[in-house]
Write a protein that holds these residues in place. Structure first.
Motif, PDB file in Angstrom:
ATOM      1  N   GLN A 101       9.143   7.376  10.607  1.00  0.00           N
ATOM      2  CA  GLN A 101       9.225   8.308  11.733  1.00  0.00           C
ATOM      3  C   GLN A 101       8.987   9.747  11.272  1.00  0.00           C
ATOM      4  N   THR A 102       9.506  10.090  10.111  1.00  0.00           N
ATOM      5  CA  THR A 102       9.318  11.443   9.584  1.00  0.00           C
ATOM      6  C   THR A 102       7.849  11.698   9.273  1.00  0.00           C
ATOM      7  N   ASN A 103       7.177  10.710   8.705  1.00  0.00           N
ATOM      8  CA  ASN A 103       5.741  10.861   8.433  1.00  0.00           C
ATOM      9  C   ASN A 103       4.963  11.104   9.719  1.00  0.00           C
ATOM     10  N   ALA A 104       5.232  10.303  10.739  1.00  0.00           N
ATOM     11  CA  ALA A 104       4.523  10.468  12.017  1.00  0.00           C
ATOM     12  C   ALA A 104       4.808  11.849  12.622  1.00  0.00           C
ATOM     13  N   LEU A 105       6.065  12.278  12.550  1.00  0.00           N
ATOM     14  CA  LEU A 105       6.439  13.583  13.099  1.00  0.00           C
ATOM     15  C   LEU A 105       5.755  14.721  12.343  1.00  0.00           C
ATOM     16  N   ASN A 106       5.787  14.675  11.026  1.00  0.00           N
ATOM     17  CA  ASN A 106       5.173  15.745  10.239  1.00  0.00           C
ATOM     18  C   ASN A 106       3.667  15.837  10.471  1.00  0.00           C
ATOM     19  N   LYS A 107       3.026  14.704  10.653  1.00  0.00           N
ATOM     20  CA  LYS A 107       1.590  14.709  10.967  1.00  0.00           C
ATOM     21  C   LYS A 107       1.346  15.438  12.296  1.00  0.00           C
ATOM     22  N   ALA A 108       2.154  15.128  13.299  1.00  0.00           N
ATOM     23  CA  ALA A 108       1.986  15.756  14.620  1.00  0.00           C
ATOM     24  C   ALA A 108       2.271  17.250  14.571  1.00  0.00           C
ATOM     25  N   LEU A 109       3.342  17.624  13.902  1.00  0.00           N
ATOM     26  CA  LEU A 109       3.693  19.042  13.830  1.00  0.00           C
ATOM     27  C   LEU A 109       2.631  19.847  13.090  1.00  0.00           C
ATOM     28  N   SER A 110       1.928  19.217  12.153  1.00  0.00           N
ATOM     29  CA  SER A 110       0.873  19.924  11.424  1.00  0.00           C
ATOM     30  C   SER A 110      -0.316  20.266  12.324  1.00  0.00           C
ATOM     31  N   LEU A 111      -0.410  19.602  13.460  1.00  0.00           N
ATOM     32  CA  LEU A 111      -1.530  19.829  14.386  1.00  0.00           C
ATOM     33  C   LEU A 111      -1.139  20.645  15.616  1.00  0.00           C
ATOM     34  N   LYS A 112       0.157  20.830  15.832  1.00  0.00           N
ATOM     35  CA  LYS A 112       0.658  21.452  17.068  1.00  0.00           C
ATOM     36  C   LYS A 112       0.119  22.867  17.290  1.00  0.00           C
ATOM     37  N   GLU A 113       0.099  23.679  16.253  1.00  0.00           N
ATOM     38  CA  GLU A 113      -0.361  25.059  16.422  1.00  0.00           C
ATOM     39  C   GLU A 113      -1.871  25.143  16.604  1.00  0.00           C
ATOM     40  N   VAL A 114      -2.597  24.209  15.992  1.00  0.00           N
ATOM     41  CA  VAL A 114      -4.063  24.212  16.090  1.00  0.00           C
ATOM     42  C   VAL A 114      -4.519  23.744  17.475  1.00  0.00           C
ATOM     43  N   PHE A 115      -3.752  22.841  18.077  1.00  0.00           N
ATOM     44  CA  PHE A 115      -4.094  22.277  19.389  1.00  0.00           C
ATOM     45  C   PHE A 115      -2.914  22.427  20.352  1.00  0.00           C
ATOM     46  N   PRO A 116      -2.533  23.669  20.676  1.00  0.00           N
ATOM     47  CA  PRO A 116      -1.316  23.883  21.461  1.00  0.00           C
ATOM     48  C   PRO A 116      -1.383  23.358  22.899  1.00  0.00           C
ATOM     49  N   ASN A 117      -2.573  23.216  23.460  1.00  0.00           N
ATOM     50  CA  ASN A 117      -2.695  22.803  24.870  1.00  0.00           C
ATOM     51  C   ASN A 117      -3.148  21.361  25.032  1.00  0.00           C
ATOM     52  N   ASP A 118      -3.261  20.648  23.928  1.00  0.00           N
ATOM     53  CA  ASP A 118      -3.722  19.260  23.980  1.00  0.00           C
ATOM     54  C   ASP A 118      -2.561  18.299  23.764  1.00  0.00           C
ATOM     55  N   VAL A 169      -8.748  13.909  14.516  1.00  0.00           N
ATOM     56  CA  VAL A 169      -8.526  15.052  13.639  1.00  0.00           C
ATOM     57  C   VAL A 169      -7.604  14.600  12.500  1.00  0.00           C
ATOM     58  N   SER A 170      -7.907  15.035  11.314  1.00  0.00           N
ATOM     59  CA  SER A 170      -7.068  14.710  10.164  1.00  0.00           C
ATOM     60  C   SER A 170      -5.850  15.629  10.146  1.00  0.00           C
ATOM     61  N   PRO A 171      -4.645  15.057  10.119  1.00  0.00           N
ATOM     62  CA  PRO A 171      -3.444  15.905  10.038  1.00  0.00           C
ATOM     63  C   PRO A 171      -3.415  16.675   8.720  1.00  0.00           C
ATOM     64  N   ASN A 172      -2.790  17.821   8.756  1.00  0.00           N
ATOM     65  CA  ASN A 172      -2.664  18.647   7.567  1.00  0.00           C
ATOM     66  C   ASN A 172      -1.283  18.437   6.955  1.00  0.00           C
ATOM     67  N   PHE A 173      -1.034  17.199   6.526  1.00  0.00           N
ATOM     68  CA  PHE A 173       0.260  16.855   5.943  1.00  0.00           C
ATOM     69  C   PHE A 173       0.043  15.830   4.841  1.00  0.00           C
ATOM     70  N   ASN A 174       0.621  16.081   3.686  1.00  0.00           N
ATOM     71  CA  ASN A 174       0.502  15.180   2.551  1.00  0.00           C
ATOM     72  C   ASN A 174       1.668  14.188   2.563  1.00  0.00           C
ATOM     73  N   GLU A 175       1.372  12.938   2.891  1.00  0.00           N
ATOM     74  CA  GLU A 175       2.404  11.913   2.980  1.00  0.00           C
ATOM     75  C   GLU A 175       3.120  11.687   1.652  1.00  0.00           C
ATOM     76  N   ASP A 176       2.472  11.996   0.557  1.00  0.00           N
ATOM     77  CA  ASP A 176       3.072  11.769  -0.759  1.00  0.00           C
ATOM     78  C   ASP A 176       4.251  12.697  -1.029  1.00  0.00           C
ATOM     79  N   GLU A 177       4.403  13.730  -0.204  1.00  0.00           N
ATOM     80  CA  GLU A 177       5.510  14.665  -0.388  1.00  0.00           C
ATOM     81  C   GLU A 177       6.839  14.094   0.093  1.00  0.00           C
TER      82      GLU A 177
END
Length: 182
Positions: free
Chosen positions: A45-62, A25-33
């Protein structure tokens, strides 16, 4: 199910080695920000975290796994090149020098967020401008941090490396296996 939050073909290839079901799944986070002038380890580390957090609500049980890889040369972050001229400048800097590759990961599993990273040192050979241009003409450098891929044509630029091949490629496989309990 494991959600691999990445559009990287290399990360998908690495995860396939685990022989477990996963979905890309493509994260919903723009790394350029993110500010490129941050400390490199904080940046990756911040980039990796922001990518994960952008998917957390869409896939709460995965289980969600995201990653970010950067090349650091003399304290400067060398991300993906903007164009062929930028790739040339990066590869010219790296020639006959060493640099650091950081790959940071974020794992969200059972509601818990865990971050980890790995570091490798890569030593480049001396190579000519013609060799740089030949490599750029393969198209390979254009979507890779530092403008090279260790797993492809870019291998010919490398003298040696210290650390994990997979960390340099974009995902520290042994660490991911451990964190997933495999």
């Amino acid at each position: 199910m494991l959600i691999l939050g990445s559009t990287s073909a290399r990360r998908k290839e690495i995860i396939e080695k685990l022989n477990i079901p996963f979905k890309v799944v493509s994260p919903n986070f723009n790394e350029d920000e993110l500010d490129i002038n941050l400390d490199p380890l904080v940046y990756v580390q911040t980039n990796a975290l922001n990518k994960a957090l952008s998917l957390k609500e869409v896939f709460p049980n995965d289980t969600i796994l995201t990653a970010d890889t950067i090349v650091v040369f003399e304290g400067e972050i060398l991300n993906k090149p903007l164009d062929e001229a930028d790739a040339y400048l990066m590869l010219k800097k790296l020639a006959n020098n060493e640099h650091i590759v950081y790959t940071a990961c974020t794992l969200i599993k059972d509601g818990k967020v865990e971050q980890f990273y790995d570091k490798a040192i890569v030593y480049f050979k001396h190579y000519s401008d013609v060799e740089i241009l030949d490599y750029i003409n393969t198209g390979e450098p254009m979507d890779k941090a530092g403008s090279y891929g260790i797993q492809g044509h870019g291998a010919k630029l490398i003298d040696k490396y210290e650390g994990s091949f997979y960390t340099i490629m974009g995902l520290p496989l042994d660490m991911v296996k451990e964190k997933l309990g495999l």
